[in-house]
Design an enzyme around this catalytic site. Structure first.
Site, short mmCIF file in Angstrom:
data_model
loop_
_atom_site.label_atom_id
_atom_site.label_comp_id
_atom_site.label_asym_id
_atom_site.label_seq_id
_atom_site.Cartn_x
_atom_site.Cartn_y
_atom_site.Cartn_z
N SER A 89 8.69 2.45 -36.53
CA SER A 89 8.88 1.51 -35.42
C SER A 89 9.29 0.15 -35.94
CB SER A 89 7.59 1.38 -34.61
OG SER A 89 7.75 0.33 -33.69
N HIS B 177 12.69 3.88 -34.25
CA HIS B 177 12.01 3.67 -32.97
C HIS B 177 12.13 2.19 -32.61
CE1 HIS B 177 9.08 4.76 -29.85
NE2 HIS B 177 8.51 3.58 -30.08
N ASP C 114 11.25 -0.65 -29.77
CA ASP C 114 10.35 -0.95 -28.64
C ASP C 114 10.91 -2.10 -27.82
OD1 ASP C 114 8.06 0.86 -28.98
OD2 ASP C 114 7.90 -0.13 -30.94
N MET D 183 10.29 -4.41 -24.59
CA MET D 183 9.21 -4.87 -23.69
C MET D 183 9.71 -6.05 -22.87
SD MET D 183 6.01 -4.77 -26.33
CE MET D 183 5.87 -3.48 -27.58
N HIS E 46 12.41 3.06 -26.77
CA HIS E 46 11.22 3.19 -25.92
C HIS E 46 11.17 2.00 -24.98
CE1 HIS E 46 6.48 3.16 -25.96
NE2 HIS E 46 6.96 3.43 -24.77
N MET F 12 9.59 -0.19 -22.32
CA MET F 12 8.35 -0.58 -21.64
C MET F 12 8.74 -1.70 -20.68
SD MET F 12 6.06 -0.34 -25.05
CE MET F 12 7.55 -0.31 -26.05
N MET G 31 1.63 8.38 -25.43
CA MET G 31 1.15 7.15 -26.07
C MET G 31 -0.30 7.33 -26.53
SD MET G 31 3.55 4.91 -26.18
CE MET G 31 2.54 3.57 -26.83
N ASP H 277 2.88 7.97 -30.38
CA ASP H 277 3.20 6.58 -30.73
C ASP H 277 1.96 5.72 -30.53
OD1 ASP H 277 4.40 4.08 -31.03
OD2 ASP H 277 5.53 4.18 -29.15
C1 DX5 Z 1 3.35 -0.06 -29.00
C2 DX5 Z 1 4.67 0.46 -29.43
C3 DX5 Z 1 4.64 1.17 -30.72
C4 DX5 Z 1 4.20 0.33 -31.89
C5 DX5 Z 1 3.40 1.20 -32.80
O1 DX5 Z 1 3.46 -0.58 -27.72
O2 DX5 Z 1 5.19 1.37 -28.47
O3 DX5 Z 1 5.86 1.83 -31.01
O4 DX5 Z 1 5.27 -0.21 -32.62
O5 DX5 Z 1 2.85 0.44 -33.81
P1 DX5 Z 1 1.67 0.99 -34.74
O6 DX5 Z 1 2.18 2.19 -35.46
O7 DX5 Z 1 1.40 -0.17 -35.62
O8 DX5 Z 1 0.51 1.33 -33.84
ZN ZN Z 2 6.96 2.61 -29.02
#
Ligand code: DX5
Ligand code: ZN
Length: 234
Positions: free
Chosen positions: A17, A42, A44, A46, A75, A77, A150, A184
């Site tokens: 990620s 990956h 993220d 947000m 991903h 969010m 998740m 994840d």
């Molecule tokens: C959390 C993200 C993850 C995050 C995971 O909201 O969706 O992808 O980067 O990080 P670790 O592996 O540190 O929990």
């Molecule tokens: Zn993620």
């Protein structure tokens, strides 16, 4: 589309990620992930509404895509995934995943899956927060390539793994789901084998990989332990 007709076991896919990378050196970090054997990036996204954090949008994804050789696993969010589907498709997303909590029923999930396909997304994913029942996606399993389970509440890296979500992956496999099951949040040396044993094949890790002394050795270790956990010879 029908991923659930397939019977072959999908290969273990390690998806570091980028949330945990050094964003000031993102091209180098993408290169480091690839040189270390990461399979997917990956990413993220947000929006400060669906989750209490803000990260990046299509222009940055486009720049990541320009320097990446491996697929981008994006991903979302965010509260309005349909509105941004085309922008992320054009930016180079391979997997594009939205959250099931946004919608009240299967018809609405289906409308977003359809919108992603019309935007040109190759692999559509649906994500489930830790407190969302897995049955919420039961009626669309034949229509998606990936379910993201998740194992933390989304928003931040570095949280602790919630082992109570593991039965969701097992349930999906029991239903005959043959697509990707991704986990994840909080994956590390100890928790990653549990995910693979439960049926997950796409394994995301942020802090455990970017914080490792040797990312390549850690990814090799992850892959070996995941294969061993599902009974493969390594
Ligand atoms: C959390 C993200 C993850 C995050 C995971 O909201 O969706 O992808 O980067 O990080 P670790 O592996 O540190 O929990
Ligand atoms: Zn993620």
């Amino acid at each position: 589309m029908g991923a659930s007709q397939e019977t072959a076991v999908l290969p273990i896919t390690i998806a570091p990620s980028l949330l945990s990378c050094d964003f000031a050196r993102i091209a180098e970090e993408v290169g480091r992930v690839e040189a270390s054997g990461g399979d997917w990036h990956h990413v993220d996204v947000m929006d400060g509404h669906f989750v209490p954090n803000l990260t990046l949008g299509p222009p940055i994804v486009k720049r990541i895509h320009a320097v990446a050789q491996r697929p981008l696993d994006v991903h979302l969010m965010i509260e309005e995934p349909r509105r941004y589907a085309r922008a992320f498709a054009e930016a180079g997303a391979y997997v594009l995943t939205f959250h099931a909590e946004l919608y009240a029923n299967a018809a609405e999930l289906r409308a977003t899956i359809q919108a992603f396909r019309e935007a040109g997304i190759a692999a559509v994913g649906v994500a489930l927060n830790p407190d969302t029942p897995v049955e919420r996606v039961a009626d669309v399993l034949d229509e998606v390539e990936l379910i993201l389970v998740m194992s933390v509440f989304p928003g931040f890296g570095g949280q602790s793994f919630m082992s109570e979500v593991l039965p969701k992956a097992a349930w999906l496999r029991e239903q005959g789901f043959g697509g990707h099951i991704e986990m994840d949040g909080g994956l590390n040396r100890d928790t990653l084998p549990l995910c693979a044993a439960a049926g997950a094949n796409v394994l995301v890790a942020g802090s455990a990989l970017f914080g490792a002394a040797d990312m390549k050795a850690e990814i090799e270790r992850f892959r070996r332990s995941a294969r061993a956990a599902r009974g493969e010879r390594t």
